[in-house]
Scaffold this motif. Structure first.
Motif, PDB file in Angstrom:
ATOM      1  N   ILE A 109     -14.031  -3.296  13.813  1.00 38.66           N
ATOM      2  CA  ILE A 109     -13.386  -2.009  13.516  1.00 38.66           C
ATOM      3  C   ILE A 109     -11.872  -2.116  13.676  1.00 38.66           C
ATOM      4  N   LEU A 110     -11.427  -2.829  14.700  1.00 43.35           N
ATOM      5  CA  LEU A 110      -9.987  -3.029  14.896  1.00 43.35           C
ATOM      6  C   LEU A 110      -9.380  -3.757  13.701  1.00 43.35           C
ATOM      7  N   LEU A 111     -10.037  -4.831  13.243  1.00 49.04           N
ATOM      8  CA  LEU A 111      -9.516  -5.599  12.116  1.00 49.04           C
ATOM      9  C   LEU A 111      -9.547  -4.790  10.826  1.00 49.04           C
ATOM     10  N   ILE A 112     -10.606  -3.999  10.640  1.00 50.86           N
ATOM     11  CA  ILE A 112     -10.686  -3.140   9.449  1.00 50.86           C
ATOM     12  C   ILE A 112      -9.544  -2.130   9.448  1.00 50.86           C
ATOM     13  N   ALA A 113      -9.314  -1.502  10.606  1.00 50.43           N
ATOM     14  CA  ALA A 113      -8.252  -0.497  10.693  1.00 50.43           C
ATOM     15  C   ALA A 113      -6.886  -1.117  10.423  1.00 50.43           C
ATOM     16  N   VAL A 114      -6.643  -2.316  10.977  1.00 50.45           N
ATOM     17  CA  VAL A 114      -5.351  -2.980  10.769  1.00 50.45           C
ATOM     18  C   VAL A 114      -5.174  -3.343   9.299  1.00 50.45           C
ATOM     19  N   GLY A 115      -6.193  -3.977   8.712  1.00 48.08           N
ATOM     20  CA  GLY A 115      -6.066  -4.442   7.339  1.00 48.08           C
ATOM     21  C   GLY A 115      -6.136  -3.340   6.313  1.00 48.08           C
ATOM     22  N   MET A 116      -6.910  -2.297   6.602  1.00 49.38           N
ATOM     23  CA  MET A 116      -7.112  -1.236   5.611  1.00 49.38           C
ATOM     24  C   MET A 116      -5.978  -0.223   5.624  1.00 49.38           C
ATOM     25  N   PHE A 117      -5.716   0.380   6.794  1.00 47.57           N
ATOM     26  CA  PHE A 117      -4.780   1.501   6.833  1.00 47.57           C
ATOM     27  C   PHE A 117      -3.335   1.035   6.659  1.00 47.57           C
ATOM     28  N   GLY A 118      -3.033  -0.181   7.105  1.00 42.55           N
ATOM     29  CA  GLY A 118      -1.697  -0.704   6.841  1.00 42.55           C
ATOM     30  C   GLY A 118      -1.456  -0.886   5.360  1.00 42.55           C
ATOM     31  N   ALA A 119      -2.452  -1.438   4.654  1.00 45.63           N
ATOM     32  CA  ALA A 119      -2.316  -1.622   3.211  1.00 45.63           C
ATOM     33  C   ALA A 119      -2.280  -0.291   2.479  1.00 45.63           C
ATOM     34  N   MET A 120      -3.009   0.713   2.978  1.00 40.50           N
ATOM     35  CA  MET A 120      -2.992   2.026   2.336  1.00 40.50           C
ATOM     36  C   MET A 120      -1.608   2.657   2.382  1.00 40.50           C
ATOM     37  N   LEU A 121      -0.803   2.303   3.372  1.00 37.22           N
ATOM     38  CA  LEU A 121       0.571   2.783   3.430  1.00 37.22           C
ATOM     39  C   LEU A 121       1.423   2.088   2.365  1.00 37.22           C
ATOM     40  N   LEU A 122       1.146   0.803   2.101  1.00 33.53           N
ATOM     41  CA  LEU A 122       1.956   0.046   1.165  1.00 33.53           C
ATOM     42  C   LEU A 122       1.656   0.386  -0.290  1.00 33.53           C
ATOM     43  N   LEU A 123       0.394   0.717  -0.601  1.00 33.71           N
ATOM     44  CA  LEU A 123       0.014   0.935  -1.992  1.00 33.71           C
ATOM     45  C   LEU A 123       0.849   2.022  -2.683  1.00 33.71           C
ATOM     46  N   PRO A 124       0.956   3.240  -2.124  1.00 34.65           N
ATOM     47  CA  PRO A 124       1.792   4.242  -2.807  1.00 34.65           C
ATOM     48  C   PRO A 124       3.262   3.855  -2.839  1.00 34.65           C
ATOM     49  N   LEU A 125       3.746   3.127  -1.819  1.00 35.61           N
ATOM     50  CA  LEU A 125       5.144   2.692  -1.828  1.00 35.61           C
ATOM     51  C   LEU A 125       5.410   1.734  -2.986  1.00 35.61           C
ATOM     52  N   TYR A 126       4.460   0.865  -3.276  1.00 35.41           N
ATOM     53  CA  TYR A 126       4.624  -0.050  -4.408  1.00 35.41           C
ATOM     54  C   TYR A 126       4.733   0.739  -5.715  1.00 35.41           C
ATOM     55  N   TYR A 127       3.824   1.674  -5.912  1.00 35.21           N
ATOM     56  CA  TYR A 127       3.831   2.420  -7.168  1.00 35.21           C
ATOM     57  C   TYR A 127       5.088   3.288  -7.303  1.00 35.21           C
ATOM     58  N   GLN A 128       5.582   3.818  -6.191  1.00 37.40           N
ATOM     59  CA  GLN A 128       6.751   4.697  -6.250  1.00 37.40           C
ATOM     60  C   GLN A 128       8.045   3.915  -6.409  1.00 37.40           C
ATOM     61  N   ASN A 129       8.178   2.794  -5.690  1.00 40.32           N
ATOM     62  CA  ASN A 129       9.466   2.104  -5.634  1.00 40.32           C
ATOM     63  C   ASN A 129       9.592   0.943  -6.611  1.00 40.32           C
ATOM     64  N   VAL A 130       8.481   0.357  -7.025  1.00 39.30           N
ATOM     65  CA  VAL A 130       8.540  -0.725  -8.006  1.00 39.30           C
ATOM     66  C   VAL A 130       8.250  -0.221  -9.408  1.00 39.30           C
ATOM     67  N   ARG A 131       7.259   0.666  -9.526  1.00 39.48           N
ATOM     68  CA  ARG A 131       6.854   1.133 -10.856  1.00 39.48           C
ATOM     69  C   ARG A 131       7.456   2.477 -11.225  1.00 39.48           C
ATOM     70  N   GLY A 132       8.189   3.116 -10.309  1.00 39.57           N
ATOM     71  CA  GLY A 132       8.895   4.352 -10.614  1.00 39.57           C
ATOM     72  C   GLY A 132       8.022   5.583 -10.704  1.00 39.57           C
ATOM     73  N   GLU A 133       6.826   5.565 -10.126  1.00 38.16           N
ATOM     74  CA  GLU A 133       5.940   6.722 -10.155  1.00 38.16           C
ATOM     75  C   GLU A 133       6.353   7.735  -9.089  1.00 38.16           C
ATOM     76  N   GLY A 134       6.068   9.015  -9.353  1.00 42.11           N
ATOM     77  CA  GLY A 134       6.274  10.042  -8.346  1.00 42.11           C
ATOM     78  C   GLY A 134       5.133  10.057  -7.346  1.00 42.11           C
ATOM     79  N   ALA A 135       5.241  10.926  -6.338  1.00 43.09           N
ATOM     80  CA  ALA A 135       4.206  10.988  -5.317  1.00 43.09           C
ATOM     81  C   ALA A 135       2.856  11.385  -5.914  1.00 43.09           C
ATOM     82  N   PHE A 136       2.878  12.318  -6.847  1.00 43.65           N
ATOM     83  CA  PHE A 136       1.632  12.769  -7.459  1.00 43.65           C
ATOM     84  C   PHE A 136       1.006  11.664  -8.317  1.00 43.65           C
ATOM     85  N   GLY A 137       1.826  10.985  -9.115  1.00 47.61           N
ATOM     86  CA  GLY A 137       1.319   9.901  -9.947  1.00 47.61           C
ATOM     87  C   GLY A 137       0.802   8.738  -9.124  1.00 47.61           C
ATOM     88  N   ALA A 138       1.515   8.399  -8.046  1.00 46.22           N
ATOM     89  CA  ALA A 138       1.067   7.303  -7.185  1.00 46.22           C
ATOM     90  C   ALA A 138      -0.275   7.628  -6.554  1.00 46.22           C
TER      91      ALA A 138
END
Length: 536
Positions: free
Chosen positions: A307-336
């Protein structure tokens, strides 16, 4: 039992889960076999979902709204971040108390109290007049939110019994995985088209409905005859340690590293307090607020590590995913947020099937397959670029969702499966604390990897205007955006490879998960015990 008959029963079970949203006001006596989820367990699960989804959505909604709060309340981002950090600290304080409170007052009473606190805090947050008042009201929200997750898991675990734990946990696992997906979509829409106040006001009708359903549908009782006294010394040591660790991790994320004494000091203090609590708990045994002797149970210990490893690997990546779409691909918060939906869809497909297989064959067969799927879905993001096909990324997220749907709830269900009924509430408390610390650690670690990697990419390319930190992304000059996008994509890729490595480690504790060959027809004694557990 023929294949056609089994398919008919599985289809009937899925339709019954959906239909209970409409027929939740009416309950019939259970008459299904003990290896299926009867109406009582399904209704209990839906009541729990009504409260947990509010909390899980709120967390990601507030993350999307931080920049809006910073501007409209006229405060620096370092202060605004305490809207999230203060909430996490309150959660860290209250989690250790939850297990004792459930034993003392009963799961239903604790559940209703938690929803009431969270909803009241939401109303106050919506009426906040300054950043200081908003942070204070978020602390109250955190006290309620910290009790909801372990309280809900305890209610489900006690209702289902060990034979149906996997499928029962898959019910409340849906909001756990959908929260990070739907939250950014809903939060982005609210802050762009309505007002930031509504990111809190939206909780009020949901909370009122959850309380009404809990009063009518959750079984009363459940308090132990002799719950014991509250372990105040253990509470100070464990809660204090969690607070220090969570604050240190939030500071590490904000400062993009662990090298400063403002980070290391908090982490050392937190580790020392937690270590002191472990020694203290071993000395006094079950009367401690969280009995660390539970980890002597190999299944619970291996499940907790996973559970510790899942939380580290999952929730950390979930923070990065919208940041990638917003800052690299130029999407807004709703689109991301919309682009994250395939992961939730994959989880919804996998969870019911994974729950049934876990109950019949054991998590030892299910979780490794889920890990492989999660790795296959994460690998394309390790090689992500500034122009990678959206179709390819959506397919990868769907596969990643399948993996997490087959990993998260079977792991939690397995952690509880070998605990006595009296120990379930303490086990749920421990699991929730591990998830909270793991999620914070994952966010801090992967954000730190990204910021350092992006800083190195910019320095090597000779670009100015950004030092790699997330706060500085918006300061990149317009004429450098096109050149910066591939560099940021490379930095995101490095962080996703770290997530990939962390997910791989789950295979180690999963090796110790139980594997079983369940008989087609359980003896009457087992059926009777399971049915009594369902309504106990």
């Amino acid at each position: 039992m023929s294949v056609n008959r089994r398919l008919h029963q599985d289809r009937h079970e899925q339709l019954m889960i959906i239909g209970m949203w409409v027929r939740v006001g009416r309950m019939d006596d259970p008459s299904t076999p003990s290896d299926k989820l009867d109406r009582g367990v399904i209704v209990t699960g839906l009541v729990v979902i009504s409260g947990t989804i509010m909390v899980l959505l709120d967390t990601t909604i507030v993350n999307v709204a931080l920049d809006t709060l910073r501007r409209e309340l006229d405060t620096p981002l370092v202060t605004t971040q305490w809207v999230v950090t203060g909430y996490l600290l309150a959660v860290g304080v209250v989690i250790p108390v939850t297990g004792w409170a459930i034993d003392r007052f009963g799961a239903k009473t604790v559940w209703i109290t938690a929803i009431t606190l969270f909803t009241t805090g939401s109303v106050l947050c919506a009426s906040a007049w300054s950043i200081q008042s908003l942070i204070a009201f978020r602390l109250l929200q955190g006290l309620g939110g910290g009790m909801l997750i372990p309280g809900g898991q305890t209610i489900i675990a006690r209702a289902a019994g060990p034979e149906r734990m996997g499928r029962a946990m898959s019910l409340i696992g849906v909001p756990m995985l959908l929260g990070p997906v739907l939250g950014p979509v809903l939060g982005g829409f609210i802050v762009q088209h309505v007002s930031w106040h509504w990111i809190f006001l939206i909780n009020v009708p949901v909370g009122a409905l959850a309380v009404w359903l809990a009063v009518r549908k959750l079984p009363a009782g459940g308090a132990l005859a002799e719950p014991g006294r509250l372990d105040y010394r253990g509470l100070v040591l464990l809660s204090g340690g969690l607070v220090c660790l969570l604050y240190g991790l939030s500071e590490a994320s904000a400062r993009a590293g662990f090298a400063e004494w403002g980070v290391i000091g908090w982490l050392i203090a937190g580790a020392a307090l937690v270590a002191g609590y472990v020694m203290y708990s071993l000395k006094i045994g079950p009367s401690s607020i969280v009995d660390v002797r539970l980890f002597a149970n190999r299944t619970f210990a291996s499940g907790s590590v996973a559970i510790l490893l899942i939380a580290v690997g999952m929730f950390g990546a979930m923070l990065l995913l919208p940041l990638y779409y917003q800052n690299v691909r130029g999407e807004g918060a709703f689109g991301a947020g919309l682009l994250l939906a395939p992961q939730g869809l994959g989880a919804m497909v996998a969870m019911p099937l994974a729950g049934r297989i876990t109950d019949r064959a054991g998590a030892g067969y299910v979780v490794p397959v889920g890990v492989v799927l999660a790795l296959l879905g994460t690998a394309p993001y390790g090689a992500v670029g500034a122009e990678t096909s959206y179709v390819w990324l959506a397919l990868a997220l769907f596969v990643r969702g399948l993996g997490f749907g087959a990993v998260m709830m079977p792991t939690i269900a397995t952690s509880y499966s070998r605990l006595s009924k009296a120990a379930v509430s303490r086990g749920a408390t421990t699991v929730s604390a591990i998830q909270q610390v793991g999620g914070s650690l994952g966010s801090a670690l992967l954000v730190m990897v990204f910021t350092r990697a992006s800083a190195a990419e910019f320095e090597e390319a000779g670009l100015s205007g950004a030092d790699g930190g997330i706060d500085q992304m918006g300061s990149i000059p317009a004429d450098a955006r096109e050149a910066a996008a591939p560099l940021l994509a490379n930095a995101f890729g490095q962080a996703f490879w770290v997530s990939f490595g962390l997910l791989t480690l789950i295979l180690i504790p999963a090796y110790f998960f139980p594997r079983k060959r369940k008989a087609r027809n359980a003896p009457p004694a087992v059926e009777s015990d399971a049915r009594r557990s369902t309504h106990g």
